[in-house]
Design a protein around this motif. Structure first.
Motif, PDB file in Angstrom:
ATOM      1  N   GLY A   1      50.685  34.791  41.802  1.00  9.53           N
ATOM      2  CA  GLY A   1      50.765  33.517  41.089  1.00  9.53           C
ATOM      3  C   GLY A   1      49.800  32.481  41.618  1.00  9.53           C
ATOM      4  N   GLY A   2      49.122  31.810  40.690  1.00 13.21           N
ATOM      5  CA  GLY A   2      48.177  30.760  41.057  1.00 13.21           C
ATOM      6  C   GLY A   2      48.818  29.582  41.758  1.00 13.21           C
ATOM      7  N   VAL A   3      50.082  29.303  41.453  1.00 18.03           N
ATOM      8  CA  VAL A   3      50.775  28.196  42.109  1.00 18.03           C
ATOM      9  C   VAL A   3      50.938  28.507  43.594  1.00 18.03           C
ATOM     10  CG1 VAL A   3      52.955  26.928  42.253  1.00 18.03           C
ATOM     11  CG2 VAL A   3      51.929  27.401  40.027  1.00 18.03           C
ATOM     12  N   TRP A   4      51.283  29.761  43.924  1.00 15.17           N
ATOM     13  CA  TRP A   4      51.391  30.158  45.332  1.00 15.17           C
ATOM     14  C   TRP A   4      50.044  29.987  46.027  1.00 15.17           C
ATOM     15  CZ3 TRP A   4      56.154  30.087  46.455  1.00 15.17           C
ATOM     16  CH2 TRP A   4      57.129  30.664  45.660  1.00 15.17           C
ATOM     17  N   VAL A   5      48.981  30.400  45.359  1.00 17.78           N
ATOM     18  CA  VAL A   5      47.637  30.278  45.931  1.00 17.78           C
ATOM     19  C   VAL A   5      47.322  28.817  46.222  1.00 17.78           C
ATOM     20  CG1 VAL A   5      45.172  30.588  45.455  1.00 17.78           C
ATOM     21  CG2 VAL A   5      46.798  32.373  44.816  1.00 17.78           C
ATOM     22  N   ALA A   6      47.637  27.940  45.274  1.00 16.52           N
ATOM     23  CA  ALA A   6      47.366  26.509  45.452  1.00 16.52           C
ATOM     24  C   ALA A   6      48.154  25.944  46.628  1.00 16.52           C
ATOM     25  CB  ALA A   6      47.696  25.743  44.168  1.00 16.52           C
TER      26      ALA A   6
ATOM     27  N   ILE B   1      41.408  24.947  58.071  1.00 14.90           N
ATOM     28  CA  ILE B   1      41.109  26.377  58.103  1.00 14.90           C
ATOM     29  C   ILE B   1      40.277  26.701  56.870  1.00 14.90           C
ATOM     30  CG2 ILE B   1      42.067  28.710  58.011  1.00 14.90           C
ATOM     31  CD1 ILE B   1      44.518  27.640  59.511  1.00 14.90           C
ATOM     32  N   PRO B   2      39.021  27.100  57.065  1.00 12.42           N
ATOM     33  CA  PRO B   2      38.172  27.442  55.912  1.00 12.42           C
ATOM     34  C   PRO B   2      38.804  28.581  55.122  1.00 12.42           C
ATOM     35  CG  PRO B   2      36.904  27.412  57.965  1.00 12.42           C
ATOM     36  CD  PRO B   2      38.349  27.314  58.339  1.00 12.42           C
ATOM     37  N   ASN B   3      38.662  28.533  53.794  1.00  9.16           N
ATOM     38  CA  ASN B   3      39.245  29.591  52.969  1.00  9.16           C
ATOM     39  C   ASN B   3      38.486  29.746  51.670  1.00  9.16           C
ATOM     40  OD1 ASN B   3      40.922  27.919  50.800  1.00  9.16           O
ATOM     41  ND2 ASN B   3      41.273  26.967  52.798  1.00  9.16           N
ATOM     42  N   LEU B   4      38.525  30.962  51.158  1.00  8.44           N
ATOM     43  CA  LEU B   4      37.945  31.306  49.859  1.00  8.44           C
ATOM     44  C   LEU B   4      39.032  31.979  49.043  1.00  8.44           C
ATOM     45  CD1 LEU B   4      34.643  33.048  51.023  1.00  8.44           C
ATOM     46  CD2 LEU B   4      34.855  30.775  50.055  1.00  8.44           C
ATOM     47  N   VAL B   5      39.010  31.753  47.746  1.00 10.59           N
ATOM     48  CA  VAL B   5      39.983  32.399  46.856  1.00 10.59           C
ATOM     49  C   VAL B   5      39.213  33.320  45.926  1.00 10.59           C
ATOM     50  CG1 VAL B   5      41.724  32.056  45.075  1.00 10.59           C
ATOM     51  CG2 VAL B   5      41.536  30.427  46.967  1.00 10.59           C
ATOM     52  N   LYS B   6      39.665  34.568  45.870  1.00 11.26           N
ATOM     53  CA  LYS B   6      39.050  35.547  44.977  1.00 11.26           C
ATOM     54  C   LYS B   6      40.132  36.165  44.115  1.00 11.26           C
ATOM     55  CE  LYS B   6      35.115  36.646  47.780  1.00 11.26           C
ATOM     56  NZ  LYS B   6      34.168  37.694  48.109  1.00 11.26           N
ATOM     57  N   THR B   7      39.755  36.515  42.902  1.00 10.49           N
ATOM     58  CA  THR B   7      40.688  37.192  42.009  1.00 10.49           C
ATOM     59  C   THR B   7      40.271  38.642  41.863  1.00 10.49           C
ATOM     60  OG1 THR B   7      39.431  36.653  40.032  1.00 10.49           O
ATOM     61  CG2 THR B   7      41.143  35.103  40.674  1.00 10.49           C
ATOM     62  N   ASP B   8      41.213  39.454  41.464  1.00 11.03           N
ATOM     63  CA  ASP B   8      40.943  40.869  41.230  1.00 11.03           C
ATOM     64  C   ASP B   8      40.665  41.116  39.747  1.00 11.03           C
ATOM     65  OD1 ASP B   8      41.350  41.410  43.892  1.00 11.03           O
ATOM     66  OD2 ASP B   8      43.457  41.909  43.628  1.00 11.03           O
TER      67      ASP B   8
ATOM     68  N   SER C   1      38.997  42.460  36.661  1.00 14.09           N
ATOM     69  CA  SER C   1      38.142  43.635  36.476  1.00 14.09           C
ATOM     70  C   SER C   1      36.799  43.281  35.855  1.00 14.09           C
ATOM     71  CB  SER C   1      38.858  44.670  35.610  1.00 14.09           C
ATOM     72  OG  SER C   1      39.173  44.113  34.353  1.00 14.09           O
ATOM     73  N   SER C   2      36.726  42.182  35.118  1.00 16.68           N
ATOM     74  CA  SER C   2      35.470  41.801  34.473  1.00 16.68           C
ATOM     75  C   SER C   2      34.498  41.180  35.448  1.00 16.68           C
ATOM     76  CB  SER C   2      35.742  40.801  33.344  1.00 16.68           C
ATOM     77  OG  SER C   2      36.239  39.590  33.892  1.00 16.68           O
ATOM     78  N   GLY C   3      34.977  40.834  36.650  1.00 16.38           N
ATOM     79  CA  GLY C   3      34.098  40.228  37.638  1.00 16.38           C
ATOM     80  C   GLY C   3      33.891  38.744  37.412  1.00 16.38           C
ATOM     81  N   GLY C   4      34.555  38.184  36.395  1.00 18.75           N
ATOM     82  CA  GLY C   4      34.394  36.760  36.118  1.00 18.75           C
ATOM     83  C   GLY C   4      35.187  35.900  37.076  1.00 18.75           C
ATOM     84  N   LEU C   5      34.917  34.625  37.067  1.00 12.99           N
ATOM     85  CA  LEU C   5      35.664  33.709  37.910  1.00 12.99           C
ATOM     86  C   LEU C   5      37.005  33.404  37.275  1.00 12.99           C
ATOM     87  CD1 LEU C   5      32.834  31.196  38.843  1.00 12.99           C
ATOM     88  CD2 LEU C   5      33.752  33.039  40.240  1.00 12.99           C
ATOM     89  N   GLY C   6      38.047  33.409  38.063  1.00 10.54           N
ATOM     90  CA  GLY C   6      39.376  33.124  37.549  1.00 10.54           C
ATOM     91  C   GLY C   6      39.706  31.652  37.669  1.00 10.54           C
ATOM     92  N   GLN C   7      40.715  31.224  36.955  1.00  2.99           N
ATOM     93  CA  GLN C   7      41.211  29.867  37.032  1.00  2.99           C
ATOM     94  C   GLN C   7      42.703  29.923  37.304  1.00  2.99           C
ATOM     95  OE1 GLN C   7      40.334  28.022  33.303  1.00  2.99           O
ATOM     96  NE2 GLN C   7      38.188  27.713  33.794  1.00  2.99           N
ATOM     97  N   ILE C   8      43.180  28.971  38.079  1.00  2.00           N
ATOM     98  CA  ILE C   8      44.618  28.897  38.333  1.00  2.00           C
ATOM     99  C   ILE C   8      45.256  28.216  37.138  1.00  2.00           C
ATOM    100  CG2 ILE C   8      46.404  27.938  39.827  1.00  2.00           C
ATOM    101  CD1 ILE C   8      44.406  28.092  42.116  1.00  2.00           C
ATOM    102  N   ILE C   9      46.061  28.980  36.390  1.00  2.00           N
ATOM    103  CA  ILE C   9      46.713  28.452  35.195  1.00  2.00           C
ATOM    104  C   ILE C   9      48.197  28.779  35.280  1.00  2.00           C
ATOM    105  CG2 ILE C   9      46.853  28.571  32.681  1.00  2.00           C
ATOM    106  CD1 ILE C   9      43.941  29.541  32.707  1.00  2.00           C
ATOM    107  N   GLY C  10      49.035  27.761  35.305  1.00  2.00           N
ATOM    108  CA  GLY C  10      50.471  27.979  35.375  1.00  2.00           C
ATOM    109  C   GLY C  10      50.844  28.770  36.609  1.00  2.00           C
TER     110      GLY C  10
ATOM    111  N   ARG D   1      43.424  36.807  46.098  1.00  2.00           N
ATOM    112  CA  ARG D   1      43.261  37.014  47.538  1.00  2.00           C
ATOM    113  C   ARG D   1      42.673  35.755  48.155  1.00  2.00           C
ATOM    114  NH1 ARG D   1      44.423  41.916  49.354  1.00  2.00           N
ATOM    115  NH2 ARG D   1      44.480  43.567  47.818  1.00  2.00           N
ATOM    116  N   ILE D   2      43.322  35.314  49.223  1.00  2.00           N
ATOM    117  CA  ILE D   2      42.807  34.190  49.998  1.00  2.00           C
ATOM    118  C   ILE D   2      42.155  34.793  51.228  1.00  2.00           C
ATOM    119  CG2 ILE D   2      43.374  32.101  51.289  1.00  2.00           C
ATOM    120  CD1 ILE D   2      45.909  31.906  49.489  1.00  2.00           C
TER     121      ILE D   2
END
Length: 91
Positions: free
Chosen positions: A19-24, A35-42, A44-53, A62-63
């Motif tokens: 869930g994107g809310v957990w990530v946020a 603490i430096p961090n990067l957020v990546k999504t899995d 499959s299209s390789g596009g950038l994800g957005q946290i929605i709902g 993945r953080i």
């Protein structure tokens, strides 16, 4: 030219989240603790994800944090997720 290997940072992933809310929530506390961090999504299209709902099309998030911050970041992750850690990672 400078030697780029001197500034290289190795990153390590915290357990995946659904869930994107957990990530946020987790990244907000990591940011507060400097603490430096990067957020990546899995995605499959390789596009950038957005946290929605609370979900992002059922895909995992993945953080990643620098290896030297991993233990502190994992402690923060586990303290925030508590019993929800297994649920957030469930497929």
């Amino acid at each position: 030219m400078t030697d780029s290997s001197e500034s290289r940072t190795d990153w390590k992933s915290l357990p995946p989240l659904r869930g994107g809310v957990w990530v946020a929530m987790v990244t907000d506390v990591l940011d507060q603790q400097d603490i430096p961090n990067l957020v990546k999504t899995d995605l499959s299209s390789g596009g950038l994800g957005q946290i929605i709902g609370t979900e992002q099309l059922g895909k995992g998030w993945r953080i990643q944090v620098p290896v030297e911050f991993y233990e502190d970041a994992l402690n923060i992750f586990e303290s925030l997720m508590g019993d929800n850690a297994a649920e957030a990672d469930a497929s």
